[in-house]
Design a protein around this motif. Structure first.
Motif, short mmCIF file in Angstrom:
data_model
loop_
_atom_site.label_atom_id
_atom_site.label_comp_id
_atom_site.label_asym_id
_atom_site.label_seq_id
_atom_site.Cartn_x
_atom_site.Cartn_y
_atom_site.Cartn_z
N CYS A 170 7.42 2.07 -9.51
CA CYS A 170 7.84 3.25 -8.75
C CYS A 170 7.82 4.45 -9.70
O CYS A 170 8.38 4.37 -10.80
CB CYS A 170 9.25 3.02 -8.21
SG CYS A 170 10.06 4.51 -7.62
N SER A 171 7.20 5.54 -9.27
CA SER A 171 7.06 6.71 -10.15
C SER A 171 8.42 7.30 -10.51
O SER A 171 8.59 7.86 -11.60
CB SER A 171 6.18 7.77 -9.50
OG SER A 171 6.81 8.32 -8.35
N LEU A 172 9.39 7.16 -9.61
CA LEU A 172 10.73 7.70 -9.92
C LEU A 172 11.39 6.87 -11.01
O LEU A 172 11.89 7.40 -11.99
CB LEU A 172 11.60 7.68 -8.66
CG LEU A 172 11.53 8.90 -7.77
CD1 LEU A 172 12.32 8.68 -6.49
CD2 LEU A 172 12.05 10.14 -8.49
N ASP A 226 9.89 12.78 -9.82
CA ASP A 226 9.62 12.83 -8.38
C ASP A 226 8.96 11.55 -7.90
O ASP A 226 8.45 10.76 -8.70
CB ASP A 226 8.77 14.06 -8.00
CG ASP A 226 7.40 14.05 -8.63
OD1 ASP A 226 6.68 13.03 -8.50
OD2 ASP A 226 7.02 15.05 -9.27
N CYS A 227 9.01 11.36 -6.59
CA CYS A 227 8.30 10.24 -5.96
C CYS A 227 6.90 10.76 -5.66
O CYS A 227 6.74 11.77 -4.96
CB CYS A 227 9.02 9.85 -4.67
SG CYS A 227 7.92 9.00 -3.52
N CYS A 228 5.88 10.06 -6.19
CA CYS A 228 4.52 10.57 -6.07
C CYS A 228 4.04 10.59 -4.60
O CYS A 228 3.05 11.25 -4.28
CB CYS A 228 3.57 9.76 -6.93
SG CYS A 228 3.63 8.00 -6.56
N ILE A 236 1.27 7.36 1.64
CA ILE A 236 1.24 5.89 1.51
C ILE A 236 1.72 5.52 0.11
O ILE A 236 1.22 6.06 -0.88
CB ILE A 236 -0.21 5.37 1.71
CG1 ILE A 236 -0.67 5.67 3.14
CG2 ILE A 236 -0.32 3.88 1.39
CD1 ILE A 236 -2.13 5.38 3.39
N CYS A 237 2.67 4.59 0.03
CA CYS A 237 3.11 4.10 -1.28
C CYS A 237 2.28 2.86 -1.61
O CYS A 237 2.55 1.77 -1.08
CB CYS A 237 4.59 3.77 -1.29
SG CYS A 237 5.11 3.12 -2.89
N GLY A 238 1.29 3.03 -2.48
CA GLY A 238 0.40 1.93 -2.87
C GLY A 238 1.15 0.80 -3.54
O GLY A 238 0.75 -0.37 -3.47
FE1 SF4 Z 1 8.93 4.84 -5.55
FE2 SF4 Z 1 7.07 4.35 -3.65
FE3 SF4 Z 1 9.64 4.76 -2.97
FE4 SF4 Z 1 8.14 6.76 -3.90
S1 SF4 Z 1 7.82 5.65 -1.99
S2 SF4 Z 1 10.24 6.31 -4.47
S3 SF4 Z 1 6.86 5.73 -5.43
S4 SF4 Z 1 8.82 3.08 -4.20
#
Ligand code: SF4
Ligand code: 13P
Length: 308
Positions: A86-88, A171-173, A264-266
């Motif tokens: 997760c980018s965060l 941040d969340c990408c 979309i969260c890959g």
């Molecule tokens: Fe992390 Fe994906 Fe959730 Fe964004 S959507 S916070 S990248 S797990």
């Protein structure tokens, strides 16, 4: 094997091994459908604490399985896709947080649950997007808050509470791509629709968005509840696109418009039905936090769970 055949095998193994499948709303539709419990980050943490299962198969990203393992250390917590990050959670290390705290010794550290166990171990209280406002409001008014790691969620809380806060620049990408321009354009195209926006979004603290009467900010589970109780027929969904799967299942008479096809969260998609079956068959991949870190990381999670 068809999805149904894989799901049948999963169900047999679940019974045999007293296992439970927890899945986040951002996982693939067929994974969501195989879950015993589908939820947002807060709901999944609560469920991990309540279950009597011996094995938890956590369909989500690594920090979520780690949190479940901190909450339920005597259960075997398995993550089907070992590389799901997760980018965060990756935007701050325990060392960086320690240094930040040293520079601000009077600050209270509030960490979003999207962090590693090491970061949680240096945290005063955790929060998720569902309870962040209540968590911050529960803290002494004269104290500065150091909020990590999501700058957008932090800025939204700062606006809502008026609290003195410093924000980590993470941040969340996925949600970072959701801009004010997108919200305004879609609201113009669908004037009858409510706009449901996740506070991790880039636009979550912009006046132009917050002043829209049809705009509402929610965690993923908050969106599900809003739609269930609304008499509206159209909803613009400004979060990860797979949330719409559950919304459509629950509300076949309502229309859902994704804010953008690229939300979309890959990482969440790395969990496939096949990998869930393999996790149960081979009892892989176990997520375990070293006991010394776990004990420290449990304290801010427990504080959070007591607030809501
Ligand atoms: Fe992390 Fe994906 Fe959730 Fe964004 S959507 S916070 S990248 S797990
Ligand atoms: P919630 O589950 O709190 O809605 O957060 C969304 C998210 O990005 C989880 O990774």
């Amino acid at each position: 094997m068809t999805n149904q055949e894989i799901t049948d095998k999963i169900n047999r193994l679940k019974k045999e091994k007293n296992a439970i499948i927890l899945a986040h709303y951002y996982t693939r539709p067929e994974v969501q459908d195989a879950a015993d419990y589908l939820g947002d980050s807060l709901g999944l943490s609560q469920e991990a604490g309540k279950t009597n299962a011996d094995i938890i198969v956590f369909c989500g990203v690594h920090f979520m399985a780690e949190t479940a393992s901190i909450i339920s250390p005597n259960k075997k917590v398995l993550i089907p896709a070992l590389g799901a990050g997760c980018s965060l959670a990756e935007s701050i290390t325990g060392y960086e947080l320690r240094e930040w705290k040293k520079a601000n010794p009077d600050g209270i550290i509030v960490s979003y649950v999207n962090t590693t166990a090491e970061v949680k171990a240096w945290t005063d209280v955790c929060c998720t997007s569902a309870n962040a406002l209540q968590v911050v409001e529960s803290l002494p008014k004269d104290k500065k808050i150091l909020f990590v790691p999501d700058k957008n969620l932090g800025a939204w809380i700062q606006r809502k509470t008026g609290r003195q806060m410093e924000l980590w620049n993470g941040d969340c990408c996925v949600h970072e791509r959701i801009t004010t321009a997108m919200i305004l354009e879609k609201s113009h195209a669908y004037p009858e629709a409510d706009v449901l926006i996740h506070p991790e979004s880039n636009c979550s603290h912009d006046d132009a968005v917050l002043n829209l009467p049809q705009a509402f900010l929610y965690s993923t589970a908050g969106m599900i509840k809003h739609v269930a109780s609304s008499t509206k027929k159209q909803f613009i969904i400004a979060t990860e696109i797979e949330t719409i799967h559950k919304l459509r299942q629950d509300n076949p008479d309502k229309e859902f418009i994704p804010i953008h096809p690229a939300t979309i969260c890959g990482q969440m998609k790395k969990v496939t039905l096949e990998s869930v079956l393999a996790a149960l068959e081979k009892e892989q991949y176990e997520v375990k936090v070293p006991e010394e870190i776990r004990q420290k990381a449990w304290i801010p999670i427990e504080r959070m769970l007591q607030i809501r």
